[in-house]
Scaffold this motif. Structure first.
Motif, mmCIF file in Angstrom:
data_model
loop_
_atom_site.group_PDB
_atom_site.id
_atom_site.type_symbol
_atom_site.label_atom_id
_atom_site.label_comp_id
_atom_site.label_asym_id
_atom_site.label_seq_id
_atom_site.Cartn_x
_atom_site.Cartn_y
_atom_site.Cartn_z
ATOM 1 N N SER A 85 1.006 -1.290 -0.375
ATOM 2 C CA SER A 85 0.048 0.207 -0.229
ATOM 3 C C SER A 85 0.602 1.121 0.283
ATOM 4 O O SER A 85 0.780 2.282 -0.259
ATOM 5 N N PHE A 86 2.196 1.455 0.282
ATOM 6 C CA PHE A 86 2.904 2.784 0.184
ATOM 7 C C PHE A 86 4.089 1.867 0.452
ATOM 8 O O PHE A 86 4.954 1.024 0.104
ATOM 9 N N ALA A 87 4.980 2.956 -0.785
ATOM 10 C CA ALA A 87 6.601 3.109 -0.452
ATOM 11 C C ALA A 87 7.691 3.994 -0.397
ATOM 12 O O ALA A 87 6.886 5.331 -0.319
ATOM 13 N N PHE A 88 7.973 3.718 0.947
ATOM 14 C CA PHE A 88 9.077 4.916 1.388
ATOM 15 C C PHE A 88 10.975 4.497 0.934
ATOM 16 O O PHE A 88 11.196 3.728 0.707
ATOM 17 N N ILE A 89 11.363 5.900 0.175
ATOM 18 C CA ILE A 89 12.124 5.438 -1.006
ATOM 19 C C ILE A 89 13.562 6.626 0.011
ATOM 20 O O ILE A 89 13.468 7.908 0.183
ATOM 21 N N LYS A 90 14.508 5.733 -0.236
ATOM 22 C CA LYS A 90 16.053 6.592 0.095
ATOM 23 C C LYS A 90 15.962 7.473 -0.876
ATOM 24 O O LYS A 90 16.393 7.413 -1.731
ATOM 25 N N ARG A 116 3.545 7.459 -2.392
ATOM 26 C CA ARG A 116 5.366 7.503 -2.119
ATOM 27 C C ARG A 116 6.140 8.296 -1.449
ATOM 28 O O ARG A 116 5.038 9.500 -1.794
ATOM 29 N N GLY A 117 6.841 8.339 -0.495
ATOM 30 C CA GLY A 117 7.353 9.005 0.445
ATOM 31 C C GLY A 117 9.250 8.969 0.184
ATOM 32 O O GLY A 117 9.537 7.783 -0.118
ATOM 33 N N ALA A 118 9.385 9.812 0.840
ATOM 34 C CA ALA A 118 11.569 9.422 0.842
ATOM 35 C C ALA A 118 12.003 10.201 2.056
ATOM 36 O O ALA A 118 10.867 10.729 2.782
ATOM 37 N N TYR A 119 12.690 8.971 1.918
ATOM 38 C CA TYR A 119 13.764 9.579 3.391
ATOM 39 C C TYR A 119 14.713 9.417 3.431
ATOM 40 O O TYR A 119 16.048 9.557 2.687
ATOM 41 N N HIS A 120 15.136 10.547 4.641
ATOM 42 C CA HIS A 120 16.633 10.870 5.077
ATOM 43 C C HIS A 120 17.884 10.218 6.417
ATOM 44 O O HIS A 120 16.736 10.008 6.951
ATOM 45 N N TYR A 121 18.767 9.950 4.975
ATOM 46 C CA TYR A 121 19.488 9.028 6.774
ATOM 47 C C TYR A 121 20.477 10.099 7.176
ATOM 48 O O TYR A 121 21.342 10.556 6.591
ATOM 49 N N ASN A 138 17.186 16.923 -3.296
ATOM 50 C CA ASN A 138 17.234 16.412 -4.124
ATOM 51 C C ASN A 138 15.296 15.989 -4.477
ATOM 52 O O ASN A 138 15.472 14.853 -4.799
ATOM 53 N N VAL A 139 14.791 16.349 -3.233
ATOM 54 C CA VAL A 139 13.255 15.558 -3.701
ATOM 55 C C VAL A 139 12.501 16.465 -3.820
ATOM 56 O O VAL A 139 11.979 17.247 -3.521
ATOM 57 N N PRO A 148 7.749 13.717 4.378
ATOM 58 C CA PRO A 148 9.074 12.719 4.256
ATOM 59 C C PRO A 148 9.087 12.471 5.581
ATOM 60 O O PRO A 148 8.779 11.944 6.599
ATOM 61 N N VAL A 149 10.478 11.818 5.645
ATOM 62 C CA VAL A 149 10.710 11.204 6.739
ATOM 63 C C VAL A 149 12.149 11.501 7.634
ATOM 64 O O VAL A 149 13.527 11.317 6.372
ATOM 65 N N LEU A 150 12.795 11.661 8.990
ATOM 66 C CA LEU A 150 13.894 11.538 8.897
ATOM 67 C C LEU A 150 14.613 10.000 9.786
ATOM 68 O O LEU A 150 13.699 9.921 10.991
#
Length: 267
Positions: A85-90, A116-121, A138-139, A148-150
């Motif tokens: 149902s969803f994807a978080f992409i680095k 989909r959402g983006a994550y930051h390491y 970048n996003v 977004p995800v931290l």
């Protein structure tokens, strides 16, 4: 706003269709020699399934994945058809690295109508402001994207071996959350691990949480902490993806998921 409303209604229709074809829940312990997850998404699997005792991820109705370059080529149509149902992409890490597969995954997931959402390491050798600006560079800010995800966890980088104290970590992380939240119109979700959460007492941070807990239910490993997402496996199997992939569950029902999307998508 009209475009956003149509997008939300479209995503809610996807949720409704998926629920309509959801098979009955499988056995609470999975089965099938470690291949069959059971529950509400039987096409997902796990090479090393855990014997869950205090709460079972497979009984959650909404599941998703998080990915990076290591997943290689992805057949997003098969992934979505399997019930994801969803994807978080680095997207990024630190202040100068971007995942080489991010832009491709971002476009392909959108073409498959996958939320989909983006994550930051996060790296501790750069300020929260520097890392926020790198992420923004970048996003894309696209209507209908997940927040977004931290990603806050201890790093093993030779170039950044230091471990700041909890006060500094939370101060700089909040700078990141504020800057990125203003840009995308949604305060980022915090992803974290059990040891990092405990070491830095993250429970007082103002954010939704995505918690890693692969050996027990989050209510046991993060007592008293509310959460939106639970990463329950790093050895998952998903049609359309070669090799292992992280599996995640959303905290609520399919109806809760539709309501969450209506409030937390980028506008």
């Amino acid at each position: 706003m009209r475009h956003f409303t149509k997008l939300v209604l479209g995503l809610m229709l996807i949720v409704a269709v998926a629920c309509a074809r959801t098979p009955p829940r499988g056995p609470a312990g999975g089965g099938g020699g470690g291949v069959y997850v059971g529950g509400t998404v039987p096409e997902l699997g796990d090479r090393k399934p855990h014997a869950w005792r205090n709460g079972h991820p497979y009984n959650h109705q909404v599941h998703g994945i998080d990915i990076s370059r290591w997943q290689g080529s992805i057949d997003w149509g098969r992934v979505r058809a399997a019930g994801v149902s969803f994807a978080f992409i680095k997207a990024t890490e630190g202040g100068d690295h971007s995942d080489p597969s991010f832009q491709r995954y971002w476009r392909e997931a959108a073409a498959a109508r996958m939320p989909r959402g983006a994550y930051h390491y996060y790296y501790f050798c750069r300020s929260g402001a520097e890392q926020a600006q790198w992420f923004i560079r970048n996003v894309p800010r696209e209507i209908g994207s997940l927040p977004p995800v931290l990603d806050l966890e201890w790093t093993n980088s030779r170039n950044c071996p230091g471990r700041p104290g909890p006060a500094e970590i939370k101060r700089e992380a909040n700078v990141f959350l504020d800057i990125v939240g203003r840009h995308y119109g949604q305060r980022p979700i915090i992803y974290t691990t059990v040891d990092f959460y405990r070491d830095n007492r993250l429970g007082d941070m103002r954010a939704e949480f995505w918690l890693r807990s692969v050996a027990d239910h989050p209510r046991m490993t993060y007592p008293g902490q509310n959460w939106a997402f639970w990463q329950y496996s790093g050895t998952g199997t998903v049609p359309g993806i070669q090799g292992d992939v992280d599996l995640n569950a959303f905290a609520g029902t399919s109806s809760d998921w539709a309501r969450w999307l209506s409030t937390r998508l980028t506008r």
